[in-house]
Design an enzyme around this catalytic site. Sequence first.
Site, PDB file in Angstrom:
ATOM      1  N   ALA A  47     -24.280-132.778  73.080  1.00 43.88           N
ATOM      2  CA  ALA A  47     -24.001-133.770  73.449  1.00 43.88           C
ATOM      3  C   ALA A  47     -24.512-133.951  75.302  1.00 43.88           C
ATOM      4  O   ALA A  47     -25.106-135.212  75.696  1.00 43.88           O
ATOM      5  CB  ALA A  47     -23.589-134.370  72.791  1.00 43.88           C
ATOM      6  N   GLY A  48     -23.817-133.752  75.903  1.00 47.00           N
ATOM      7  CA  GLY A  48     -24.414-133.399  77.176  1.00 47.00           C
ATOM      8  C   GLY A  48     -25.643-133.765  78.239  1.00 47.00           C
ATOM      9  O   GLY A  48     -25.900-134.718  78.477  1.00 47.00           O
ATOM     10  N   HIS A  49     -25.978-132.772  77.645  1.00 45.01           N
ATOM     11  CA  HIS A  49     -27.950-132.369  78.145  1.00 45.01           C
ATOM     12  C   HIS A  49     -28.654-133.513  77.287  1.00 45.01           C
ATOM     13  O   HIS A  49     -29.310-133.970  77.799  1.00 45.01           O
ATOM     14  CB  HIS A  49     -27.932-131.203  77.466  1.00 45.01           C
ATOM     15  CG  HIS A  49     -28.060-129.944  77.967  1.00 45.01           C
ATOM     16  ND1 HIS A  49     -26.451-129.114  77.087  1.00 45.01           N
ATOM     17  CD2 HIS A  49     -27.854-129.313  79.015  1.00 45.01           C
ATOM     18  CE1 HIS A  49     -26.314-128.220  78.053  1.00 45.01           C
ATOM     19  NE2 HIS A  49     -27.166-128.255  78.845  1.00 45.01           N
ATOM     20  N   VAL A  88     -19.886-136.539  79.532  1.00 48.03           N
ATOM     21  CA  VAL A  88     -20.083-136.772  78.437  1.00 48.03           C
ATOM     22  C   VAL A  88     -18.798-136.237  77.561  1.00 48.03           C
ATOM     23  O   VAL A  88     -18.880-134.391  77.418  1.00 48.03           O
ATOM     24  CB  VAL A  88     -21.399-135.871  77.374  1.00 48.03           C
ATOM     25  CG1 VAL A  88     -20.713-136.426  75.496  1.00 48.03           C
ATOM     26  CG2 VAL A  88     -22.496-136.947  77.585  1.00 48.03           C
ATOM     27  N   MET A 120     -17.881-132.115  77.537  1.00 50.66           N
ATOM     28  CA  MET A 120     -18.890-130.958  77.010  1.00 50.66           C
ATOM     29  C   MET A 120     -19.347-129.809  77.536  1.00 50.66           C
ATOM     30  O   MET A 120     -19.982-130.198  78.939  1.00 50.66           O
ATOM     31  CB  MET A 120     -20.504-131.872  76.557  1.00 50.66           C
ATOM     32  CG  MET A 120     -19.485-133.070  75.135  1.00 50.66           C
ATOM     33  SD  MET A 120     -20.221-132.239  73.252  1.00 50.66           S
ATOM     34  CE  MET A 120     -19.564-133.775  73.136  1.00 50.66           C
ATOM     35  N   ASP A 153     -20.858-130.941  86.365  1.00 50.91           N
ATOM     36  CA  ASP A 153     -21.208-129.759  87.205  1.00 50.91           C
ATOM     37  C   ASP A 153     -20.873-130.494  88.875  1.00 50.91           C
ATOM     38  O   ASP A 153     -22.020-130.405  89.187  1.00 50.91           O
ATOM     39  CB  ASP A 153     -21.710-129.055  87.506  1.00 50.91           C
ATOM     40  CG  ASP A 153     -22.011-127.895  86.244  1.00 50.91           C
ATOM     41  OD1 ASP A 153     -20.967-127.858  85.917  1.00 50.91           O
ATOM     42  OD2 ASP A 153     -22.614-128.123  85.252  1.00 50.91           O
ATOM     43  N   GLN A 190     -22.287-128.650  91.973  1.00 54.89           N
ATOM     44  CA  GLN A 190     -23.557-128.409  91.460  1.00 54.89           C
ATOM     45  C   GLN A 190     -24.206-129.432  92.024  1.00 54.89           C
ATOM     46  O   GLN A 190     -25.979-129.313  92.641  1.00 54.89           O
ATOM     47  CB  GLN A 190     -24.430-128.342  90.281  1.00 54.89           C
ATOM     48  CG  GLN A 190     -25.169-127.750  89.746  1.00 54.89           C
ATOM     49  CD  GLN A 190     -25.448-127.132  88.873  1.00 54.89           C
ATOM     50  OE1 GLN A 190     -25.552-125.955  88.260  1.00 54.89           O
ATOM     51  NE2 GLN A 190     -25.975-127.644  87.823  1.00 54.89           N
TER      52      GLN A 190
HETATM   53  O1  PAF Z   1     -26.332-126.251  85.319  1.00 54.76           O
HETATM   54  C1  PAF Z   1     -26.890-125.885  84.798  1.00 54.76           C
HETATM   55  O2  PAF Z   1     -27.175-125.549  83.379  1.00 54.76           O
HETATM   56  C2  PAF Z   1     -27.666-124.373  85.690  1.00 54.76           C
HETATM   57  O3  PAF Z   1     -27.030-123.971  87.027  1.00 54.76           O
HETATM   58  C3  PAF Z   1     -28.892-124.859  86.681  1.00 54.76           C
HETATM   59  C4  PAF Z   1     -28.861-126.705  87.711  1.00 54.76           C
HETATM   60  C5  PAF Z   1     -29.648-125.747  85.246  1.00 54.76           C
HETATM   61  C6  PAF Z   1     -29.981-123.745  87.419  1.00 54.76           C
HETATM   62  O4  PAF Z   1     -29.809-122.468  86.124  1.00 54.76           O
END
Ligand code: PAF
Length: 279
Positions: free
Chosen positions: A35-37, A178, A186, A152, A155
């Site tokens: 669900a996060g994606h 999420v 998640m 993240d 990131q």
């Molecule tokens: O967050 C992620 O799933 C990964 O680090 C990403 C940004 C797709 C890079 O591989």
Amino acid sequence: MQTVIRAAELRSLLAAARGAGRRIGFVPTMGNLHAGHQSLISLARERSDLVVASVFVNPTQFGPSEDFSRYPRTPEADAAALAAQGCDVMFLPAVDELYPHGAENAVRIHVPGLSETLEGAIRPGHFDGVATVCAALFNLVQPDLAVFGQKDYQQLLVIRRLVADLSFPIEVLAAPIVREPSGLAMSSRNQYLDPDQRERAAAIFATLGWMRDEAQAGRAAADIEQGALLRLESAGLRPDYAVIRRADDLAEAGAGDGPRVALVAARLGSTRLIDNQLL
Ligand code: PAF
């Protein structure tokens, strides 16, 4: 939804869309979508005319003792989830499509400072791999906007810096975290947890809430960090860190330093979980 495997095919498909004046939104993922994606795809969908998601388990961001080989790969389920969310193109490249000279020999991008602290200190080279693959993907997709999850957090800052310093004409959007009903953020790695660990993992969110409350009450960051470590340990977790940092560069935060963020990383068995809370 179209699934594209070859970079050349992706380029020509997107060149046509760009030529037709369509605004391209991009969501890079490693698949095993949850669900996060889905919230990242929804945000891209709202803000662009054509949504591209990549599904690529990127070898260069895993350390030698990390879970690259056991990282869950579920391309069919990912395709169904992306299509249901209104994604237009799933880019599913093989390793040599993104790293024509092999992952070990790939040109690396290093974002100094941000890549060495916290996650970067525990996972040396991790952010070089993330920055490298995202730069390659940005060059291929040439999106108008790219969506990353706030979960993240480090990131996200690395990507913002990459985009600024290498002049990618891309708007980077952060999607809110999420959570499961327990508060657990998640993550694809949650599925490594057994039911008991999953219950204990809720202590991460509870600890972040406690850190926020203590910070708002004016308690010193060092005391809060100490208290947070104890709370995590008493819930049966092995914390790597529980810190309060400046929200824009993760430098140590002094009083009056502007927005701050609390960040936690903790282990349960062999699973490492991260989470954060803007203060
Ligand atoms: O967050 C992620 O799933 C990964 O680090 C990403 C940004 C797709 C890079 O591989």
